[in-house]
Design an enzyme around this catalytic site. Structure first.
Site, PDB file in Angstrom:
ATOM      1  CD1 TRP A 182      19.643 -57.202 -10.862  1.00 52.42           C
ATOM      2  CD2 TRP A 182      18.036 -55.832 -10.142  1.00 52.42           C
ATOM      3  NE1 TRP A 182      18.456 -57.889 -10.905  1.00 52.42           N
ATOM      4  CE2 TRP A 182      17.458 -57.082 -10.471  1.00 52.42           C
ATOM      5  CE3 TRP A 182      17.200 -54.804  -9.677  1.00 52.42           C
ATOM      6  CZ2 TRP A 182      16.078 -57.332 -10.353  1.00 52.42           C
ATOM      7  CZ3 TRP A 182      15.837 -55.050  -9.549  1.00 52.42           C
ATOM      8  CH2 TRP A 182      15.293 -56.302  -9.886  1.00 52.42           C
ATOM      9  CD  GLU A 223      22.304 -57.720  -7.873  1.00 53.35           C
ATOM     10  OE1 GLU A 223      22.292 -56.468  -7.748  1.00 53.35           O
ATOM     11  OE2 GLU A 223      21.780 -58.481  -7.048  1.00 53.35           O
ATOM     12  CE  LYS A 225      15.549 -61.325  -8.831  1.00 48.09           C
ATOM     13  NZ  LYS A 225      14.956 -60.210  -8.095  1.00 48.09           N
ATOM     14  CG  ASP A 256      21.605 -61.121  -4.617  1.00 50.29           C
ATOM     15  OD1 ASP A 256      21.256 -62.111  -3.949  1.00 50.29           O
ATOM     16  OD2 ASP A 256      21.112 -59.989  -4.450  1.00 50.29           O
ATOM     17  CG  HIS A 259      20.073 -62.592  -7.741  1.00 50.18           C
ATOM     18  ND1 HIS A 259      20.307 -61.366  -8.310  1.00 50.18           N
ATOM     19  CD2 HIS A 259      19.163 -62.366  -6.771  1.00 50.18           C
ATOM     20  CE1 HIS A 259      19.594 -60.442  -7.694  1.00 50.18           C
ATOM     21  NE2 HIS A 259      18.902 -61.027  -6.749  1.00 50.18           N
ATOM     22  CG  HIS A 283      24.147 -57.639  -3.784  1.00 47.07           C
ATOM     23  ND1 HIS A 283      23.112 -57.132  -4.534  1.00 47.07           N
ATOM     24  CD2 HIS A 283      24.983 -56.588  -3.554  1.00 47.07           C
ATOM     25  CE1 HIS A 283      23.330 -55.846  -4.757  1.00 47.07           C
ATOM     26  NE2 HIS A 283      24.450 -55.503  -4.185  1.00 47.07           N
ATOM     27  CG  ASP A 291      16.190 -62.835  -4.995  1.00 48.69           C
ATOM     28  OD1 ASP A 291      17.055 -62.848  -4.116  1.00 48.69           O
ATOM     29  OD2 ASP A 291      15.934 -61.843  -5.691  1.00 48.69           O
ATOM     30  CG  ASP A 293      16.165 -60.138  -1.380  1.00 51.35           C
ATOM     31  OD1 ASP A 293      17.355 -59.907  -1.603  1.00 51.35           O
ATOM     32  OD2 ASP A 293      15.329 -60.300  -2.290  1.00 51.35           O
ATOM     33  CG  ASP A 323      20.232 -57.131  -2.105  1.00 49.52           C
ATOM     34  OD1 ASP A 323      19.352 -56.482  -1.516  1.00 49.52           O
ATOM     35  OD2 ASP A 323      20.180 -57.404  -3.323  1.00 49.52           O
TER      36      ASP A 323
HETATM   37  C1  RNT Z   1      17.304 -57.464  -6.949  1.00 46.92           C
HETATM   38  C2  RNT Z   1      18.739 -57.260  -6.727  1.00 46.92           C
HETATM   39  C3  RNT Z   1      19.123 -55.878  -6.293  1.00 46.92           C
HETATM   40  C4  RNT Z   1      18.171 -55.298  -5.274  1.00 46.92           C
HETATM   41  C5  RNT Z   1      18.554 -53.934  -4.809  1.00 46.92           C
HETATM   42  C6  RNT Z   1      17.576 -53.347  -3.853  1.00 46.92           C
HETATM   43  O1  RNT Z   1      16.958 -58.777  -7.070  1.00 46.92           O
HETATM   44  O2  RNT Z   1      19.219 -58.181  -5.783  1.00 46.92           O
HETATM   45  O3  RNT Z   1      20.432 -55.875  -5.844  1.00 46.92           O
HETATM   46  O4  RNT Z   1      17.999 -56.147  -4.186  1.00 46.92           O
HETATM   47  O5  RNT Z   1      18.686 -53.155  -5.931  1.00 46.92           O
HETATM   48 ZN    ZN Z   2      21.247 -57.959  -5.090  1.00 47.26          ZN
END
Ligand code: RNT
Ligand code: ZN
Length: 416
Positions: A182, A223, A225, A256, A259, A283, A291, A293, A323
């Protein structure tokens, strides 16, 4: 009669075999993200002002792991309270340098050997990630797509080194590693040229993935985003970019949950993507407005994603990773809550009366389909979860918090 035998009967009447769901849940690993324990800082002692490429851990709850030993102790505490098979998801910035520090393009398996030994002792597989942020050469917000070839070269080397490390770990553990690339690359404001950075990213990735000879031990994932903080207007590695790239190169695609546009269904993407890429990496995360998290909740989007994996019968082609990183609550509890919720969502999916639902659909009896789907929501999956915890010799819901509180007062509270 035990709670579980009652539940088994009820599910049996609904046409669902709880034993098979329990077996499948027990066989499905979830990859614990090491970065939840220290707010995505890693152990390189980088200047925090270099930033996380748009990843933002917010909060200042006491007890952040400050070194490898603390992080491992926290992971052990969490893992003892989570049922099921676990993997450890490492980032390159968590290298164990011991005496000699090297830059990221010179990392080797040597810097992760102590992690491999740690994981081996616990029966954990490992997953890996190059760290393409929080570094002086990422300070302009571009890495693999930077217009300066020397900067691109550094990040290409880092990604290749990461794939080599992944393969070496996989071979030692006799358990393939998913190495997920990523990058944060993008612009805060409207770009004049959206194409050139994507062309450069494609060329860089072609170099990164040129040698696929170790694919038995290293599984390559990419990955996408939509945006990040400070990268609101344009992300080079968008979903369309990576879906196309992964499909063409036969790579694993990482989805993810944070994302995409908030109203987009990640669950709906799974069946389409699986037709074009060999496997998916999830993720599992929770975006709140962005995003962010947040710790995985047993909410509708999470349930839909894991239910869809079960409905597609795709557990052998979907790697489940977490994640999230929340610094506003006890970090060990965050791991436990988020992992158990992910497993619960999968269990609910595995307990869905899929055979009857599909039969109704095939007969075009959409009324029965709706009735079955709705009524399946009140089947007693919680009792099957309780049985899962019992068989795994792990605490049931309501029984683990005391241990976390004792660890907090005995260990976490003493960290400066
Ligand atoms: C970032 C991505 C990635 C990170 C990790 C820590 O937006 O989701 O996966 O969260 O690399
Ligand atoms: Zn991620």
């Amino acid at each position: 009669m035990s709670h579980y035998s009652i539940a088994r009967e009820i599910f049996h009447k609904a046409g669902v075999d709880t034993e098979s769901a329990l077996d499948r849940l027990a066989a499905t690993p979830v990859s614990l993200q090491c970065w939840q324990g220290d707010d995505v800082r890693g152990f390189e002692e980088q200047d925090p002002s270099l930033g996380g490429g748009g990843c933002q851990a917010t909060g200042n709850y006491p007890g952040r792991a400050r070194n490898i030993d603390e992080l491992r102790a926290d992971l052990d505490t969490a893992a003892a309270l989570i049922p099921g098979k676990l993997r450890l998801n490492l980032h390159a910035c968590y290298a164990d340098f011991q005496s000699r520090r090297v830059d990221r393009n010179a990392l080797t398996i040597e810097h992760f050997q102590s992690w491999v030994d740690w994981a081996q002792g616990r029966g954990f597989g490992i997953d890996f990630n190059p760290t393409c942020y929080a570094h002086p050469l990422a300070s302009e917000g571009f890495t693999l797509s930077h217009r300066d070839p020397a900067i691109r070269k550094f990040w290409i080397e880092h990604c290749i080194a990461s794939r080599e490390i992944g393969a070496a770990i996989g071979e030692q553990l006799k358990n393939p590693v998913v190495t997920n690339v990523w990058i944060p690359d993008g612009y805060k404001d409207t770009p004049a040229d959206r194409l050139a950075p994507r062309e450069r990213l494609m060329e860089s990735l072609d170099e990164v993935f040129q040698d696929r000879s170790k694919s038995a031990w290293n599984i390559d994932a990419v990955e996408s985003k939509l945006f990040g903080i400070g990268f609101e207007s344009y992300t080079v590695g968008s979903h369309e970019f990576y879906l196309g790239y992964a499909a063409r190169r036969g790579l694993t695609l990482c989805l993810d949950a944070g994302h995409f546009h908030p109203t987009e269904s990640v669950a709906d993407k799974i069946s389409s993507c699986l037709l074009f890429v060999p496997s998916l990496l999830l993720h599992v995360s929770r975006g709140v407005r962005w995003d962010s998290d947040h710790v995985v909740s047993l909410d509708d989007p999470t349930r839909a994603i894991l239910e869809e994996v079960a409905a597609c019968n795709a557990l052998d082609r979907v790697h489940i990773g977490l994640d999230f990183f929340d610094a506003s609550i006890n970090r060990v509890a965050a791991w436990i809550i988020g992992t158990r919720n992910t497993q619960k969502a999968l269990l609910i999916g595995l307990l869905r009366p899929q055979g009857r639902l599909q039969a109704a659909e095939n007969e075009n009896d959409l009324t029965t389909r709706l009735a079955l789907l709705e009524e399946s929501k009140s089947l007693p999956w919680g009792l099957v979860w309780e049985e899962f915890c019992r068989r795994q010799d792990k605490p049931a819901d309501g029984e683990w918090m005391q241990t976390v509180k004792a660890y907090e007062s005995g260990v976490l509270a003493h960290r400066g």
